[in-house]
Design a protein around this motif. Structure first.
Motif, short mmCIF file in Angstrom:
data_model
loop_
_atom_site.label_atom_id
_atom_site.label_comp_id
_atom_site.label_asym_id
_atom_site.label_seq_id
_atom_site.Cartn_x
_atom_site.Cartn_y
_atom_site.Cartn_z
N ILE A 103 0.84 -1.19 0.00
CA ILE A 103 0.00 0.00 0.00
C ILE A 103 0.88 1.25 0.00
CG2 ILE A 103 -0.17 0.04 2.54
CD1 ILE A 103 -3.04 1.12 2.19
N GLN A 104 0.44 2.26 -0.73
CA GLN A 104 1.15 3.53 -0.75
C GLN A 104 0.42 4.51 0.17
OE1 GLN A 104 1.01 6.43 -4.15
NE2 GLN A 104 3.16 5.82 -4.39
N LEU A 105 1.11 4.97 1.21
CA LEU A 105 0.55 5.91 2.17
C LEU A 105 0.86 7.33 1.71
CD1 LEU A 105 1.66 4.09 5.44
CD2 LEU A 105 -0.49 3.84 4.18
N ALA A 166 -1.75 5.52 10.09
CA ALA A 166 -2.06 4.85 8.82
C ALA A 166 -1.24 3.58 8.64
CB ALA A 166 -1.82 5.81 7.66
N ALA A 167 0.04 3.63 9.01
CA ALA A 167 0.89 2.44 8.91
C ALA A 167 0.37 1.32 9.81
CB ALA A 167 2.33 2.80 9.27
N ALA A 172 -2.78 -3.85 10.11
CA ALA A 172 -4.00 -4.54 10.53
C ALA A 172 -4.83 -4.98 9.33
CB ALA A 172 -4.83 -3.63 11.44
N ALA A 173 -4.71 -4.25 8.21
CA ALA A 173 -5.48 -4.58 7.01
C ALA A 173 -4.85 -5.70 6.21
CB ALA A 173 -5.62 -3.34 6.13
N ALA A 178 4.76 -1.45 2.91
CA ALA A 178 4.26 -0.08 2.99
C ALA A 178 5.19 0.82 2.18
CB ALA A 178 4.19 0.39 4.43
N GLU A 179 4.60 1.70 1.40
CA GLU A 179 5.38 2.67 0.63
C GLU A 179 4.95 4.07 1.02
OE1 GLU A 179 6.76 2.51 -3.67
OE2 GLU A 179 4.96 3.78 -3.87
#
Length: 359
Positions: A103-105, A166-167, A172-173, A178-179
């Motif tokens: 995922i891109q945050l 968010a991270a 949890a998702a 993570a990006e």
């Protein structure tokens, strides 16, 4: 086995091949209400199709860390638990197909509150679910765009905390990678570049000050992202400006800093922070930027930019110009690009059992 289909292990996460999906906004989330920012059926089908097509890693599109961090009212978000629950359906399916979910945050900064791209992407106001953008300095992205509110130091710290939250939610998702989005003229990129950062405090002026916010976000996210899972950073390697912008030399220097702060791979793109810039495009036009970072720093890289065929992609990895390729438009055109490339290169073809007739 061709270089393109060799597995790669980052920390303790093994990605089955080097064909990865670049983050590409779909602008298909609900703009308001209980499902605001949560992935919908479109997102599930969109990402599931690329997973069944053999893509090794899928980086879910720019996902906002807060409502005001969205590019458009229709962006995905990961600032509440309703969104987390909706993402779990996607990550569970991707992992079940052997694809690593990432995922891109993101925080869009001064480029926030715009319409969907197929409707022109112009700024929208409160009557169209819009809001007032924020940025490092009160400098509009382009004519016709609003002047953003300049962030206070307290607000900067709040945004760092939002990246952390968010991270945690991304973990949890069910995401494995993570990006942090530091490219394309969005908030972190705005701080990095003197073109958009005109601050005179500890977050502006010198190179050391302009990278401060980015490193604070990296440090804060790395502190909560598990040690066995990789952290990526996406960067625009150049603003494509003659002067007063972020340069490839800055990128190489910064890559060393990111490596020292626990980033595992640099996702190397370009542009997006200055309007009206002419970018010389062509097949693989951004690959040399990834190659330079890979050659001059210990950081692994992924290359993007008009990578369209299997032979071209394989050469990029085999020639050590990048550790992986991130495909965008080609995966929109052909969700099974990875499977077709494997067949073309004589590699083992990963196919779901239900599609065994296609082998």
């Amino acid at each position: 086995m061709s270089a393109l289909f060799e597995p790669i292990t980052l920390r303790e996460t093994t990605i089955p091949n080097r064909v990865w999906m670049a983050p590409m906004c779909q602008y298909s989330a609900e703009p308001e209400g209980p499902a605001q920012g949560a992935p919908q059926d479109w997102h599930f089908v969109h990402y599931a199709a690329r997973a069944t097509g053999g893509t090794g890693l899928i980086l879910v599109e720019a996902t906002a860390i807060s409502p005001e961090g969205r590019i458009s009212p229709y962006d995905l978000g990961i600032w509440n638990d309703t969104q987390v629950a909706a993402f779990r359906r996607i990550t569970r399916f991707l992992a079940g197909q052997g694809t690593v979910p990432g995922i891109q945050l993101a925080h869009s900064g001064r480029k926030a509150s715009t319409d969907r791209t197929w409707k022109g992407g112009a700024p929208v106001g409160p009557d169209a679910h819009g809001w007032q953008p924020l940025g490092p300095s009160p400098v509009a992205f382009a004519d016709g765009h609003p002047v953003p509110d300049e962030l206070t130091v307290d607000q900067i710290m709040e945004i760092v905390d939002q990246f952390v939250a968010a991270a945690r939610r991304a973990l949890a998702a069910g995401f494995e990678v993570a990006e942090i989005h530091g490219a394309h003229g969005y908030l972190i990129n705005e701080f990095l570049s003197p073109h958009s950062n005109h601050r005179t405090d500890a977050y502006g002026g010198s190179y050391e000050n302009r990278i401060r916010f980015a490193l604070e976000v990296v440090d804060a996210v790395r502190a909560v992202w598990p040690d066995d899972k990789p952290l990526f950073f996406r960067i625009s390697a150049t603003d494509w400006l003659e002067d007063a912008g972020w340069t490839v030399d800055d990128t190489v220097r910064f890559a060393g800093e990111l490596h020292a702060h626990g980033v595992d791979l640099l996702d190397v793109s370009t542009g997006g922070n200055a309007s009206g810039v002419r970018i010389p495009t062509g097949p693989g036009y951004q690959v040399p930027f990834a190659a330079r970072v890979k050659t001059e720093t210990p950081l692994r890289t992924a290359a993007v930019g008009l990578i369209t065929d299997a032979e071209q992609a394989t050469k990029i990895v085999a020639n050590d110009e990048a550790d992986a390729v991130l495909l965008g438009r080609e995966l929109l055109r052909n969700p099974s690009w990875a499977r077709h490339a494997a067949r073309e290169l004589g590699d083992a073809v990963r196919v779901p059992d239900q599609y065994h007739r296609s082998v």
